[in-house]
Motif scaffolding. Structure first.
Motif, PDB file in Angstrom:
ATOM      1  N   ARG A 191      16.918 -33.788   1.309  1.00 22.66           N
ATOM      2  CA  ARG A 191      16.298 -34.814   2.383  1.00 22.66           C
ATOM      3  C   ARG A 191      15.619 -33.776   3.191  1.00 22.66           C
ATOM      4  NH1 ARG A 191      21.866 -37.740   3.100  1.00 22.66           N
ATOM      5  NH2 ARG A 191      21.736 -39.470   1.836  1.00 22.66           N
ATOM      6  N   ARG A 192      15.402 -32.253   3.038  1.00 26.67           N
ATOM      7  CA  ARG A 192      15.317 -31.160   3.644  1.00 26.67           C
ATOM      8  C   ARG A 192      13.576 -31.171   3.480  1.00 26.67           C
ATOM      9  NH1 ARG A 192      20.082 -27.136   5.398  1.00 26.67           N
ATOM     10  NH2 ARG A 192      20.908 -27.844   6.763  1.00 26.67           N
ATOM     11  N   VAL A 193      13.657 -30.925   2.000  1.00 27.06           N
ATOM     12  CA  VAL A 193      12.307 -30.250   1.933  1.00 27.06           C
ATOM     13  C   VAL A 193      11.943 -32.015   1.977  1.00 27.06           C
ATOM     14  CG1 VAL A 193      11.128 -31.113  -0.720  1.00 27.06           C
ATOM     15  CG2 VAL A 193      13.446 -29.637  -0.468  1.00 27.06           C
ATOM     16  N   PHE A 194      12.193 -33.427   1.769  1.00 31.44           N
ATOM     17  CA  PHE A 194      11.377 -34.448   2.230  1.00 31.44           C
ATOM     18  C   PHE A 194      10.907 -34.236   4.187  1.00 31.44           C
ATOM     19  CE2 PHE A 194      12.165 -36.434  -2.075  1.00 31.44           C
ATOM     20  CZ  PHE A 194      11.368 -36.205  -2.225  1.00 31.44           C
ATOM     21  N   VAL A 195      11.679 -33.593   4.299  1.00 29.34           N
ATOM     22  CA  VAL A 195      11.130 -34.037   6.007  1.00 29.34           C
ATOM     23  C   VAL A 195      10.547 -32.479   5.957  1.00 29.34           C
ATOM     24  CG1 VAL A 195      12.141 -33.171   8.088  1.00 29.34           C
ATOM     25  CG2 VAL A 195      13.288 -34.252   6.824  1.00 29.34           C
ATOM     26  N   ALA A 196      10.299 -30.882   5.002  1.00 34.35           N
ATOM     27  CA  ALA A 196       9.278 -30.516   5.273  1.00 34.35           C
ATOM     28  C   ALA A 196       8.030 -30.876   4.292  1.00 34.35           C
ATOM     29  CB  ALA A 196       9.713 -29.408   4.763  1.00 34.35           C
ATOM     30  N   ILE A 197       7.820 -31.800   3.778  1.00 34.76           N
ATOM     31  CA  ILE A 197       6.591 -32.229   3.433  1.00 34.76           C
ATOM     32  C   ILE A 197       5.893 -33.608   4.229  1.00 34.76           C
ATOM     33  CG2 ILE A 197       6.111 -33.395   1.366  1.00 34.76           C
ATOM     34  CD1 ILE A 197       7.808 -32.495  -0.514  1.00 34.76           C
ATOM     35  N   LEU A 198       7.048 -33.844   5.216  1.00 41.39           N
ATOM     36  CA  LEU A 198       6.274 -34.769   6.524  1.00 41.39           C
ATOM     37  C   LEU A 198       5.583 -33.767   7.613  1.00 41.39           C
ATOM     38  CD1 LEU A 198       6.002 -37.813   7.313  1.00 41.39           C
ATOM     39  CD2 LEU A 198       8.638 -37.023   8.779  1.00 41.39           C
ATOM     40  N   TRP A 236     -15.511 -22.978  14.879  1.00 37.78           N
ATOM     41  CA  TRP A 236     -14.524 -24.221  14.059  1.00 37.78           C
ATOM     42  C   TRP A 236     -13.587 -23.440  14.081  1.00 37.78           C
ATOM     43  CZ3 TRP A 236     -12.155 -25.304  10.119  1.00 37.78           C
ATOM     44  CH2 TRP A 236     -11.653 -26.549   9.659  1.00 37.78           C
ATOM     45  N   TRP A 237     -13.645 -22.695  13.554  1.00 44.73           N
ATOM     46  CA  TRP A 237     -12.448 -21.574  13.050  1.00 44.73           C
ATOM     47  C   TRP A 237     -11.934 -21.135  13.768  1.00 44.73           C
ATOM     48  CZ3 TRP A 237     -10.187 -21.513   8.340  1.00 44.73           C
ATOM     49  CH2 TRP A 237     -11.304 -22.057   7.070  1.00 44.73           C
ATOM     50  N   ILE A 238     -12.353 -20.378  14.630  1.00 45.13           N
ATOM     51  CA  ILE A 238     -11.397 -19.500  15.991  1.00 45.13           C
ATOM     52  C   ILE A 238     -10.787 -20.646  16.537  1.00 45.13           C
ATOM     53  CG2 ILE A 238     -11.993 -19.074  19.105  1.00 45.13           C
ATOM     54  CD1 ILE A 238     -14.226 -17.116  17.329  1.00 45.13           C
ATOM     55  N   ILE A 239     -11.291 -21.919  16.710  1.00 46.17           N
ATOM     56  CA  ILE A 239     -10.326 -22.895  18.087  1.00 46.17           C
ATOM     57  C   ILE A 239      -9.131 -23.309  17.006  1.00 46.17           C
ATOM     58  CG2 ILE A 239     -10.179 -25.493  18.461  1.00 46.17           C
ATOM     59  CD1 ILE A 239     -13.098 -25.031  19.316  1.00 46.17           C
ATOM     60  N   THR A 240      -9.380 -23.821  14.946  1.00 48.41           N
ATOM     61  CA  THR A 240      -8.083 -24.028  14.832  1.00 48.41           C
ATOM     62  C   THR A 240      -7.297 -22.632  14.990  1.00 48.41           C
ATOM     63  OG1 THR A 240     -10.123 -25.322  13.183  1.00 48.41           O
ATOM     64  CG2 THR A 240      -7.900 -24.542  12.417  1.00 48.41           C
ATOM     65  N   ALA A 241      -8.271 -21.471  14.597  1.00 46.30           N
ATOM     66  CA  ALA A 241      -6.861 -20.505  14.199  1.00 46.30           C
ATOM     67  C   ALA A 241      -6.456 -20.578  15.951  1.00 46.30           C
ATOM     68  CB  ALA A 241      -7.971 -19.268  14.133  1.00 46.30           C
ATOM     69  N   PHE A 281       1.184 -32.498  10.329  1.00 43.20           N
ATOM     70  CA  PHE A 281       0.155 -31.667  11.585  1.00 43.20           C
ATOM     71  C   PHE A 281      -1.360 -31.664  11.170  1.00 43.20           C
ATOM     72  CE2 PHE A 281      -1.738 -27.276  12.475  1.00 43.20           C
ATOM     73  CZ  PHE A 281      -0.535 -26.899  13.142  1.00 43.20           C
ATOM     74  N   PRO A 282      -2.009 -31.627  10.052  1.00 41.22           N
ATOM     75  CA  PRO A 282      -3.567 -32.055  10.338  1.00 41.22           C
ATOM     76  C   PRO A 282      -3.926 -33.536  10.497  1.00 41.22           C
ATOM     77  CG  PRO A 282      -3.144 -31.341   8.062  1.00 41.22           C
ATOM     78  CD  PRO A 282      -1.657 -32.041   8.689  1.00 41.22           C
ATOM     79  N   LEU A 283      -3.162 -34.567  10.474  1.00 35.85           N
ATOM     80  CA  LEU A 283      -3.129 -35.519  10.966  1.00 35.85           C
ATOM     81  C   LEU A 283      -3.357 -35.245  13.177  1.00 35.85           C
ATOM     82  CD1 LEU A 283      -1.505 -38.455   9.080  1.00 35.85           C
ATOM     83  CD2 LEU A 283      -3.790 -37.642   9.466  1.00 35.85           C
ATOM     84  N   GLN A 284      -2.663 -34.339  13.130  1.00 40.62           N
ATOM     85  CA  GLN A 284      -2.107 -34.001  14.550  1.00 40.62           C
ATOM     86  C   GLN A 284      -3.173 -33.245  15.498  1.00 40.62           C
ATOM     87  OE1 GLN A 284       1.794 -32.817  14.940  1.00 40.62           O
ATOM     88  NE2 GLN A 284       2.347 -35.035  14.616  1.00 40.62           N
ATOM     89  N   CYS A 285      -3.296 -32.365  14.454  1.00 37.03           N
ATOM     90  CA  CYS A 285      -4.440 -31.612  14.794  1.00 37.03           C
ATOM     91  C   CYS A 285      -5.869 -31.879  14.933  1.00 37.03           C
ATOM     92  CB  CYS A 285      -4.269 -30.203  13.638  1.00 37.03           C
ATOM     93  SG  CYS A 285      -5.265 -28.514  14.321  1.00 37.03           S
TER      94      CYS A 285
END
Length: 136
Positions: A11-18, A55-60, A23-27
């Motif tokens: 379960r922890r592995v799947f939560v980590a994958i989630l 773009w790279w600076i904002i992402t970082a 994160f990219p969807l929120q980022c």
């Protein structure tokens, strides 16, 4: 006992994958909004190289801030309380009142009530955050 630990690890592995996949969807909206704010302050970039560098600076910066917050915050309940206090108040009080007040040009009781709703939302957010951090 071993079977229970195996299920927990699974379960922890799947939560980590989630988390990694969400994160990219929120980022993306965060980076887009931040880029719009930076562009309104500094102006449009002159070349593609400057645009790419920005773009790279904002992402970082977003990744570093997210990492820092995840290392500092120990209670997920605190994070959910802050998000709930700010997000739900903004969506329920501030935005409807502001939009109605901005779109309605003639004075009426509804326009006054919309402004009152907006002001109430602006009072609720700092009050709720104060209570969250004082009583946590």
């Amino acid at each position: 006992m071993f079977l229970f630990e195996e299920h927990c690890l699974f379960r922890r592995v799947f939560v980590a994958i989630l988390v990694v996949c969400s994160f990219p969807l929120q980022c993306f909206p965060c980076r887009h909004s931040t880029e719009q704010i930076v562009t309104s302050i500094l102006g449009a970039p002159e070349s593609d190289m400057i645009k790419q560098r920005r773009w790279w600076i904002i992402t970082a910066c977003i990744c570093i801030l997210a990492w820092f917050i995840s290392m500092v915050v120990t209670s997920l309940g605190l994070v959910l309380s802050v998000v709930g206090a700010t997000g739900s108040t903004t969506i329920s009080y501030i935005l409807p009142g502001f939009v109605y007040y901005s779109l309605q040009r003639e004075w009426s009781i509804l326009r006054v009530l919309a402004f009152a709703q907006f002001v109430l939302g602006c009072i609720i957010i700092p009050s709720a955050l104060t209570f969250i951090f004082l009583y946590q």
